[in-house]
Design a protein around this motif. Structure first.
Motif, PDB file in Angstrom:
ATOM      1  N   THR A 119       4.609   2.899   8.330  1.00 37.00           N
ATOM      2  CA  THR A 119       5.251   1.542   7.358  1.00 37.00           C
ATOM      3  C   THR A 119       3.114   1.338   6.841  1.00 37.00           C
ATOM      4  O   THR A 119       2.084   1.811   7.188  1.00 37.00           O
ATOM      5  CB  THR A 119       5.182   0.468   7.557  1.00 37.00           C
ATOM      6  N   LEU A 120       2.810   0.342   5.598  1.00 37.78           N
ATOM      7  CA  LEU A 120       2.092  -0.244   5.460  1.00 37.78           C
ATOM      8  C   LEU A 120       1.182  -1.335   5.590  1.00 37.78           C
ATOM      9  O   LEU A 120       2.541  -1.999   5.012  1.00 37.78           O
ATOM     10  CB  LEU A 120       1.331   0.386   3.665  1.00 37.78           C
ATOM     11  N   LEU A 121      -0.023  -1.923   5.933  1.00 39.38           N
ATOM     12  CA  LEU A 121      -0.587  -3.527   6.044  1.00 39.38           C
ATOM     13  C   LEU A 121      -1.601  -3.022   4.742  1.00 39.38           C
ATOM     14  O   LEU A 121      -2.413  -2.867   4.672  1.00 39.38           O
ATOM     15  CB  LEU A 121      -0.769  -3.705   7.020  1.00 39.38           C
ATOM     16  N   VAL A 122      -1.163  -4.005   3.665  1.00 41.95           N
ATOM     17  CA  VAL A 122      -1.669  -4.012   2.315  1.00 41.95           C
ATOM     18  C   VAL A 122      -2.573  -5.517   2.541  1.00 41.95           C
ATOM     19  O   VAL A 122      -2.090  -6.892   2.260  1.00 41.95           O
ATOM     20  CB  VAL A 122      -0.782  -4.200   1.525  1.00 41.95           C
ATOM     21  N   ASN A 123      -4.283  -4.930   1.822  1.00 39.99           N
ATOM     22  CA  ASN A 123      -4.711  -6.567   1.620  1.00 39.99           C
ATOM     23  C   ASN A 123      -4.317  -7.194   0.223  1.00 39.99           C
ATOM     24  O   ASN A 123      -3.179  -7.177  -0.382  1.00 39.99           O
ATOM     25  CB  ASN A 123      -6.378  -6.038   0.899  1.00 39.99           C
ATOM     26  N   LYS A 124      -4.318  -8.730   0.762  1.00 41.94           N
ATOM     27  CA  LYS A 124      -3.485  -9.394  -0.481  1.00 41.94           C
ATOM     28  C   LYS A 124      -3.627  -9.123  -1.316  1.00 41.94           C
ATOM     29  O   LYS A 124      -3.318  -9.853  -2.015  1.00 41.94           O
ATOM     30  CB  LYS A 124      -3.915 -10.709   0.390  1.00 41.94           C
ATOM     31  N   LYS A 125      -5.176  -9.049  -1.742  1.00 40.77           N
ATOM     32  CA  LYS A 125      -5.899  -8.875  -3.390  1.00 40.77           C
ATOM     33  C   LYS A 125      -5.080  -8.135  -4.423  1.00 40.77           C
ATOM     34  O   LYS A 125      -4.830  -8.310  -5.468  1.00 40.77           O
ATOM     35  CB  LYS A 125      -6.766  -8.838  -2.980  1.00 40.77           C
ATOM     36  N   HIS A 126      -3.618  -7.259  -3.606  1.00 42.26           N
ATOM     37  CA  HIS A 126      -2.713  -6.546  -3.823  1.00 42.26           C
ATOM     38  C   HIS A 126      -1.425  -7.379  -3.973  1.00 42.26           C
ATOM     39  O   HIS A 126       0.018  -6.186  -3.306  1.00 42.26           O
ATOM     40  CB  HIS A 126      -2.902  -5.315  -3.665  1.00 42.26           C
ATOM     41  N   ALA A 127      -1.452  -8.420  -4.596  1.00 40.90           N
ATOM     42  CA  ALA A 127      -0.238  -9.753  -4.399  1.00 40.90           C
ATOM     43  C   ALA A 127       0.930  -8.919  -5.176  1.00 40.90           C
ATOM     44  O   ALA A 127       2.205  -8.476  -4.403  1.00 40.90           O
ATOM     45  CB  ALA A 127      -0.194 -10.144  -5.234  1.00 40.90           C
ATOM     46  N   GLY A 128       0.644  -7.994  -6.296  1.00 40.85           N
ATOM     47  CA  GLY A 128       1.863  -7.436  -6.948  1.00 40.85           C
ATOM     48  C   GLY A 128       2.488  -5.685  -5.875  1.00 40.85           C
ATOM     49  O   GLY A 128       3.591  -4.882  -6.895  1.00 40.85           O
ATOM     50  N   VAL A 129       2.051  -4.844  -5.252  1.00 43.38           N
ATOM     51  CA  VAL A 129       1.786  -3.997  -4.956  1.00 43.38           C
ATOM     52  C   VAL A 129       3.133  -3.651  -4.421  1.00 43.38           C
ATOM     53  O   VAL A 129       4.281  -4.482  -3.536  1.00 43.38           O
ATOM     54  CB  VAL A 129       1.122  -3.685  -3.924  1.00 43.38           C
TER      55      VAL A 129
END
Ligand code: ARG
Length: 246
Positions: free
Chosen positions: A112-122
Motif C-alpha cells: 500500500t502507499l503512504l503519500v505526501n499530503k501535497k499530492h492531495a488529489g491522488v
C-alpha cells in the motif's frame, strides 16, 4: 528394514530433532516491522511474531532464543544455521521459495502507499508514476520488488529500515512510501495522522510464512499442524487482537 532406517534418518536430520535435543528454538527476525517485531522502550523485542515464537517454543517444550538479524542477511543466516527458522513477516515469494521452504501462510498482506499530503488529489499509484516523483521503501523487501514493477518513471530510493524510508516522505524529501499494509495502517494511526494520505488499495497479494531450510519434511509437518491448532483454538485470535486494532 532399509526403508525404516532411511525414514528414521530423515527425522534425525530434521532441525526439529536438533531443537528438541538442544532444548532451544532459535528464531531469526528483524525488529522494525511494526507490529510483527519491534523493540519496546527497554530494547526488548516484542510483537505478533514474538508471541507466536513463544507459543511455538512452549509447545516444543524448549527455550526460545530470538536472533535479531538484518533483513538482507536473514535468509543466509537460516541457510548457514545461525537460526532454526525465520519468523519475521516474510512474504512467501517464488524466488525465496527456491532457497527456503515455507510453512502454510499465517497472515495476508498487500503493498500500500503512504503519500505526501501535497499530492492531495491522488487516487491511485498510477498518478504517481511520473518523472521527478520519489518513491521510498525498504531494501530487499517485497516493497522494493513492487516499487520496481509498478513505478517505471518515478525514482525509487531504498533504505535499510522501514522508519527511515517513511520518514523521507514526512520530511518532504520523497513523495510516497510503499510497504506492507499493516505497517502503513499503524503508521497512519500514529505519526502519519493528518500528515500523510493512505492509499489502502492492495497493490500485491502477499501471504506471509515461516521459513525453514529445504529438505526438512518433519519440521514442516510440525509447523503446519501447530498453525492449524493455534488458528482454531483461540491462540491466534488472542495474539491478533493484542497487536492489531479490530
Ligand atoms: N513482507 C515483506 C517482505 O517479505 C517485509 C517484511 C519485513 N520484515 C521485517 N521483519 N523487517 O519482504
Amino acid at each position: 528394514s532399509m526403508l525404516f532406517a532411511a525414514d528414521f534418518n530423515v527425522w534425525k536430520n530434521s532441525t526439529l530433532h536438533s531443537i528438541v535435543q538442544k532444548g532451544e528454538l532459535r528464531v531469526c527476525l528483524e525488529p522494525g516491522y511494526v507490529p510483527f517485531e519491534m523493540r519496546d522502550k527497554h530494547g526488548r523485542i516484542i510483537g505478533f511474531d514474538v508471541d507466536i515464537s513463544k507459543k511455538m517454543a512452549k509447545d516444543m517444550g524448549v527455550k526460545l532464543k530470538l536472533v535479531p538479524t538484518a533483513w538482507d542477511g536473514i535468509i543466509p543466516a537460516l541457510i548457514t544455521g545461525k537460526c532454526d527458522i525465520i519468523i519475521s513477516g516474510m512474504t512467501i515469494t517464488q524466488q525465496r521459495n527456491l532457497k527456503v521452504m515455507f510453512a502454510n501462510p499465517y497472515f495476508l498482506v498487500g503493498q500500500t502507499l503512504l503519500v505526501n499530503k501535497k499530492h492531495a488529489g491522488v487516487k491511485s499509484y498510477k498518478d504517481l508514476d511520473k518523472k521527478g516523483i520519489v518513491i521510498t521503501t525498504k531494501l530487499g523487501t517485497t516493497g522494493e520488488i513492487a516499487a520496481r514493477k509498478l513505478f517505471k518513471h518515478a525514482t525509487i530510493k531504498t533504505f535499510d529500515s522501514e522508519s527511515a524510508a517513511v520518514q523521507e516522505v514526512l520530511n518532504n524529501r520523497a513523495d510516497a512510501f510503499i510497504y506492507d499494509k499493516p505497517y502503513n495502517e499503524l503508521f497512519m494511526a500514529g505519526k502519519g495522522k493528518g500528515k500523510l494520505i493512505f492509499l489502502k488499495e492492495d497493490l500485491t497479494y502477499e501471504p506471509l510464512g515461516f521459513a525453514i531450510n529445504h529438505g526438512d519434511p518433519d519440521f514442516l509437518n510440525w509447523l503446519n499442524n501447530f498453525l492449524r491448532q493455534i488458528k482454531h483454538d483461540g491462540t491466534y485470535d488472542k495474539f491478533y487482537h493484542r497487536w492489531f486494532q479490530s
